[in-house]
Scaffold this active site. Structure first.
Site, short mmCIF file in Angstrom:
data_model
loop_
_atom_site.label_atom_id
_atom_site.label_comp_id
_atom_site.label_asym_id
_atom_site.label_seq_id
_atom_site.Cartn_x
_atom_site.Cartn_y
_atom_site.Cartn_z
N ARG A 196 124.40 33.18 74.37
CA ARG A 196 125.44 34.20 74.32
C ARG A 196 124.95 35.53 74.86
NH1 ARG A 196 126.43 35.15 69.32
NH2 ARG A 196 126.93 33.02 68.69
N TYR A 226 147.93 49.25 85.01
CA TYR A 226 148.13 47.81 85.09
C TYR A 226 148.92 47.34 83.87
CZ TYR A 226 146.43 42.93 85.53
OH TYR A 226 146.32 41.57 85.66
N ASP A 255 139.84 52.30 85.25
CA ASP A 255 139.96 50.95 85.79
C ASP A 255 139.77 51.11 87.30
OD1 ASP A 255 140.85 48.61 86.99
OD2 ASP A 255 142.37 48.22 85.47
N LYS A 312 138.93 40.24 91.35
CA LYS A 312 139.56 40.69 92.59
C LYS A 312 138.51 40.77 93.71
CE LYS A 312 143.16 40.83 90.00
NZ LYS A 312 143.64 41.98 89.26
C1 PLP Z 1 143.90 42.09 87.93
C2 PLP Z 1 143.65 43.40 87.32
C3 PLP Z 1 143.05 43.49 86.07
C4 PLP Z 1 142.77 42.30 85.21
O1 PLP Z 1 141.87 41.41 85.72
P1 PLP Z 1 141.88 39.86 85.28
O2 PLP Z 1 140.55 39.38 85.68
O3 PLP Z 1 143.03 39.24 85.98
O4 PLP Z 1 142.07 39.82 83.78
C5 PLP Z 1 142.78 44.75 85.59
N1 PLP Z 1 143.08 45.85 86.30
C6 PLP Z 1 143.66 45.80 87.49
C7 PLP Z 1 143.96 47.06 88.22
C8 PLP Z 1 143.98 44.58 88.06
O5 PLP Z 1 144.60 44.52 89.23
#
Ligand code: PLP
Length: 412
Positions: A67, A121, A193, A218
């Protein structure tokens, strides 16, 4: 991190050099280029003395139990730390949403108020209204373009601010320098973010923010085949994030960590290429009569371009645009007519994607469409530009625009 290591690049090296060198300590890679995939729950000790010693220290880079990860995950975390100037460490999470939740649950306590940008988001917004509310934390949304209004909302109970720039779907660019200064002055923990720009385009910690979160799903993954998130912070906050992630049992698989590391190695050139193509496509769209507004911060003249130019050192392939008038059926026809764009969520992969966007549905305190836009210009589309040739993508969009305008019943 404990030991000396031959492959730790200087922070002063360029981003390309750091991306190539990062996370490749000799003790992790052995004689090969990449850290192997260490699949492990159990870590074995030599003897009881080693067991006693090993159980005492909860530090990065020490074997203990699966972990806490093993070299494949440590290599990825260290690489991300090296890409984010000012970071003391990086925590990995099983998704971007888990990274946001893990971060918020580290810095907030019952009774606190979280200030969240109104263009965040959507799952982040939902977290405020659901998870956080259930734990006695209140979320208040603010207009990211109104820094005075933001400061006026800060009260004794306000503990943290969650930002995203450009905003999800609607792509507004906030005055990030001013927001960071206000958060610092008023003692808020500031979280960005940073999925859109990554530290290559926006080194969030260097710009005065406390925690830089990314959905590695992403751009970093980059190939639409993994889910992961990260949070990077200075040493003190990092240690709190790490502890909370251990409390919550967050761990990522070594296979996914290896894939993310592979994606990371080409991050810079993919971002450059996507940005260039996105700009060409945005330019094309902005000259079309069917388009009311192109929401692409890299495009000169587009909303937020000047602030983007001031604060960002790079962009990416994700942007939106809004049709002039029209109907949702026309938008469907446009999207269905595209041949090179997949219809699907996520973005930042090597392949181009398209989704319809309706920001009005996920706003609390700001208007959509914004001031200066006609109320009938409300049907939006978001494109994630991949690595195809921009000229092909433009041709595809051009023919789809033609089909969209075809008289009803004459679509094919
Ligand atoms: C896709 C996304 C997330 C979340 O990511 P996941 O891996 O799909 O949970 C968070 N912030 C932004 C801006 C995103 O586009």
């Amino acid at each position: 991190m404990a030991d000396e290591h031959s492959e730790k690049p200087e922070l002063s090296a360029g981003a390309g050099t750091r991306i190539v060198k990062a996370g490749r300590r000799k003790e992790w890679t052995g004689p090969v280029v990449n850290p192997p995939i260490w699949r492990a729950s159990t870590h074995l000790y030599e003897d009881m003395a080693a067991h006693r010693e090993g159980s005492k220290h909860n530090e990065d880079g020490r074997f203990f139990y699966g972990r806490r990860g093993a070299p494949t995950q440590w290599a990825l975390a260290e690489a991300l730390t090296l890409l984010e100037p000012g970071a003391g460490g990086t925590v990995l999470y099983p998704s971007g949403v888990a990274a946001i939740a893990g971060t918020l649950l580290t810095v907030l306590r019952p009774g606190d108020i979280l200030l969240m940008t109104d263009n965040a988001y959507d799952p982040s917004r939902a977290m405020g209204r659901g998870l956080l509310k259930d734990f006695g934390i209140e979320t208040r949304f603010f207009d990211p373009l109104d820094t005075t209004g933001f400061e006026a909302m800060i009260c004794d109970r306000a503990r943290a601010v969650l930002l995203e720039c450009p905003g999800s779907l609607s792509m507004e660019v906030a005055d990030m320098a001013e927001l960071a200064a206000i958060a610092q002055r008023r003692g808020l923990v500031s979280i960005v973010d940073n999925t859109w720009a990554s530290p290559l385009g926006f080194p969030a910690l260097e710009r005065g923010f406390d925690i830089s979160v990314m959905a590695l799903t992403k751009h970093v993954g980059g190939h639409s085949d993994l889910m992961m998130g990260s949070a990077s912070a200075g040493a003190e906050l990092y240690s709190k994030l790490r502890k909370r992630a251990q409390n919550l049992g967050h761990v990522v698989s070594p296979d996914d960590a290896a894939l993310a590391l592979r994606g990371l190695r080409t991050l810079q050139i993919r971002l450059e290429r996507e940005t260039q193509s996105a700009l060409e496509i945005a330019q094309f769209l902005s000259a079309r009569p069917q388009i009311a507004r192109v929401l692409c911060p890299m495009l000169p003249g587009a909303p937020g371009h000047e602030l983007w130019k001031r604060d960002f050192s790079g962009g990416c392939g994700l942007f939106s645009f809004v049709f002039r008038g029209g109907t949702s059926q026309m938008r469907d026809r446009f999207i269905d007519a595209l041949k090179l764009f997949g219809i699907g969520y996520s973005w930042g992969g090597y392949e181009s994607l398209v989704v319809p966007v309706d920001p009005a549905q996920s706003r609390s305190v700001t208007a959509w469409p914004p001031e200066g836009m006609d109320a009938s210009d409300c049907f939006g589309v978001r494109l994630s530009i991949g690595l195809e040739d921009a000229s092909d993508l433009i041709r595809d969009i051009e023919q789809a625009l033609g089909q969209m305008s075809a008289p009803e019943g004459n679509v094919r």
